[in-house]
Design an enzyme around this catalytic site. Structure first.
Site, PDB file in Angstrom:
ATOM      1  N   LYS A  14     -79.169  26.046   4.652  1.00 13.31           N
ATOM      2  CA  LYS A  14     -79.770  26.252   5.990  1.00 13.31           C
ATOM      3  C   LYS A  14     -81.315  26.933   6.029  1.00 13.31           C
ATOM      4  CE  LYS A  14     -76.432  29.458   6.419  1.00 13.31           C
ATOM      5  NZ  LYS A  14     -75.801  29.546   5.426  1.00 13.31           N
ATOM      6  N   ARG A  89     -72.266  34.788  12.945  1.00 15.85           N
ATOM      7  CA  ARG A  89     -71.459  34.460  11.684  1.00 15.85           C
ATOM      8  C   ARG A  89     -69.916  34.794  12.156  1.00 15.85           C
ATOM      9  NH1 ARG A  89     -75.377  34.980   7.419  1.00 15.85           N
ATOM     10  NH2 ARG A  89     -74.285  34.696   5.412  1.00 15.85           N
ATOM     11  N   ARG A 128     -80.663  29.557  -7.696  1.00 18.84           N
ATOM     12  CA  ARG A 128     -81.644  29.415  -7.152  1.00 18.84           C
ATOM     13  C   ARG A 128     -82.432  30.720  -7.124  1.00 18.84           C
ATOM     14  NH1 ARG A 128     -78.980  29.783  -0.949  1.00 18.84           N
ATOM     15  NH2 ARG A 128     -78.149  31.991  -0.954  1.00 18.84           N
ATOM     16  N   ARG A 162     -81.788  36.617  -5.682  1.00 20.21           N
ATOM     17  CA  ARG A 162     -81.009  37.404  -4.912  1.00 20.21           C
ATOM     18  C   ARG A 162     -80.030  38.256  -5.475  1.00 20.21           C
ATOM     19  NH1 ARG A 162     -79.679  34.442   0.743  1.00 20.21           N
ATOM     20  NH2 ARG A 162     -77.813  35.715   0.210  1.00 20.21           N
ATOM     21  N   ARG A 173     -68.335  35.731  -0.413  1.00 17.26           N
ATOM     22  CA  ARG A 173     -69.182  35.410   0.719  1.00 17.26           C
ATOM     23  C   ARG A 173     -68.563  33.997   1.155  1.00 17.26           C
ATOM     24  NH1 ARG A 173     -74.934  34.975  -2.113  1.00 17.26           N
ATOM     25  NH2 ARG A 173     -75.628  34.004  -0.090  1.00 17.26           N
TER      26      ARG A 173
HETATM   27  P1  AMP Z   1     -77.631  35.234   3.991  1.00  9.93           P
HETATM   28  O1  AMP Z   1     -78.876  35.321   3.760  1.00  9.93           O
HETATM   29  O2  AMP Z   1     -77.438  34.463   5.627  1.00  9.93           O
HETATM   30  O3  AMP Z   1     -76.749  34.449   3.092  1.00  9.93           O
HETATM   31  O4  AMP Z   1     -77.137  36.720   4.463  1.00  9.93           O
HETATM   32  C1  AMP Z   1     -76.747  37.646   3.199  1.00  9.93           C
HETATM   33  C2  AMP Z   1     -75.669  38.723   3.708  1.00  9.93           C
HETATM   34  O5  AMP Z   1     -76.293  39.536   4.671  1.00  9.93           O
HETATM   35  C3  AMP Z   1     -74.408  38.323   4.133  1.00  9.93           C
HETATM   36  O6  AMP Z   1     -73.505  37.915   2.929  1.00  9.93           O
HETATM   37  C4  AMP Z   1     -73.969  39.541   4.788  1.00  9.93           C
HETATM   38  O7  AMP Z   1     -73.576  40.527   3.876  1.00  9.93           O
HETATM   39  C5  AMP Z   1     -75.203  39.827   5.472  1.00  9.93           C
HETATM   40  N1  AMP Z   1     -75.639  39.153   6.784  1.00  9.93           N
HETATM   41  C6  AMP Z   1     -76.512  38.026   7.132  1.00  9.93           C
HETATM   42  N2  AMP Z   1     -76.306  37.650   8.487  1.00  9.93           N
HETATM   43  C7  AMP Z   1     -75.102  38.278   8.978  1.00  9.93           C
HETATM   44  C8  AMP Z   1     -74.576  38.235   9.905  1.00  9.93           C
HETATM   45  N3  AMP Z   1     -74.924  37.307  11.116  1.00  9.93           N
HETATM   46  N4  AMP Z   1     -73.530  39.129  10.235  1.00  9.93           N
HETATM   47  C9  AMP Z   1     -72.931  39.894   9.204  1.00  9.93           C
HETATM   48  N5  AMP Z   1     -73.535  39.921   8.136  1.00  9.93           N
HETATM   49  C10 AMP Z   1     -74.818  39.112   7.938  1.00  9.93           C
END
Ligand code: AMP
Length: 228
Positions: A14, A89, A128, A162, A173
């Site tokens: 994404k 989400r 990554r 990360r 996740r």
């Molecule tokens: P991402 O970078 O999109 O993979 O997000 C990393 C982490 O941030 C996720 O595993 C969640 O813990 C938190 N997070 C990101 N976006 C959301 C969202 N829309 N709702 C809830 N938690 C989020």
């Protein structure tokens, strides 16, 4: 103007695709994950909460996330349109987004599901890393910088990984994705704005599938996606 959502499990690509669309169409990527990582780096109270939740591979509360997006959408750089990456989400977030956009006289034009087999994701995510300055994404095997140790885009030599990209957290996740995020798909399918691309293909192929979908939506002839 086009407002779109990229939906898919962690590691689907994404962020990679969102960055390409930003450059190509002058849209802005709104990544709730990036916003939360910035909060963690700032050491704020929100950041401290986010750090725990993210390291456990769980989701932050809907109201906090929805508030963050509402504030961001009101900034002037979103006028050509937005690419939502990592948001919504949950179904509650999807409904809040519709409401938030409607209040501003806006709406979603397209939701693209990037579909990838779970078995590919742990390996993809574990390898990554990203440029510490501009955020350009790389991978140990699939996508190394052209000049070893130097970012292709900005030339910086520092990279970051990360903390939540380890196999145990990735599995949590993925569970969160299947339990809480995938149920949004029928919500958008019912509205006729959901399309799916094959995220197992290489980056260029996925990008061109996405561009075809965007052209369908922006074409003056169709004036929007025909409902399924
Ligand atoms: P991402 O970078 O999109 O993979 O997000 C990393 C982490 O941030 C996720 O595993 C969640 O813990 C938190 N997070 C990101 N976006 C959301 C969202 N829309 N709702 C809830 N938690 C989020």
């Amino acid at each position: 103007m086009i407002n779109l959502v990229l939906l898919g499990p962690p590691g689907a690509g994404k962020g990679t695709q969102a960055k390409r669309l930003e450059q190509k169409y002058g849209l802005v990527q709104l990544s709730t994950g990036d916003m939360l990582r910035a909060a963690v780096a700032s050491g704020s109270a929100l950041g401290q909460q986010a750090k725990k939740v993210m390291e456990a591979g769980q989701l932050m509360p809907d109201d906090i996330i929805v508030g963050m997006i509402a504030e961001r959408i009101d900034q002037p750089d979103t006028r050509n349109g937005i690419i939502l990456d990592g948001f919504p989400r949950t179904t509650a977030q999807a409904k809040a987004l519709d409401h938030m956009l409607a209040e501003r006289g806006l709406g979603l034009d397209l939701v693209i599901e990037i579909r990838v087999d779970d078995s590919a994701l742990v390996e993809r995510i574990s390898g990554r890393f990203a440029c510490a300055k501009c955020g350009a994404g790389y991978h140990d095997f699939n996508q190394r910088p052209k000049v070893e140790g130097q970012c292709d885009r900005c030339g910086v030599t520092e990279f970051v990984r990360r903390k939540d990209d380890n196999p145990a957290t990735v599995r949590a996740r993925l569970r969160a994705y299947h339990d809480q995020t995938a149920p949004i798909l029928p919500y958008y399918a019912d509205k006729g704005i959901l399309r799916t691309v094959d995220g197992m293909a290489d980056i260029e192929t996925v990008a061109s599938q996405i561009e075809t979908l965007i052209k369908e939506v922006t074409s003056p002839l169709t004036g929007g996606l025909p409902s399924l």
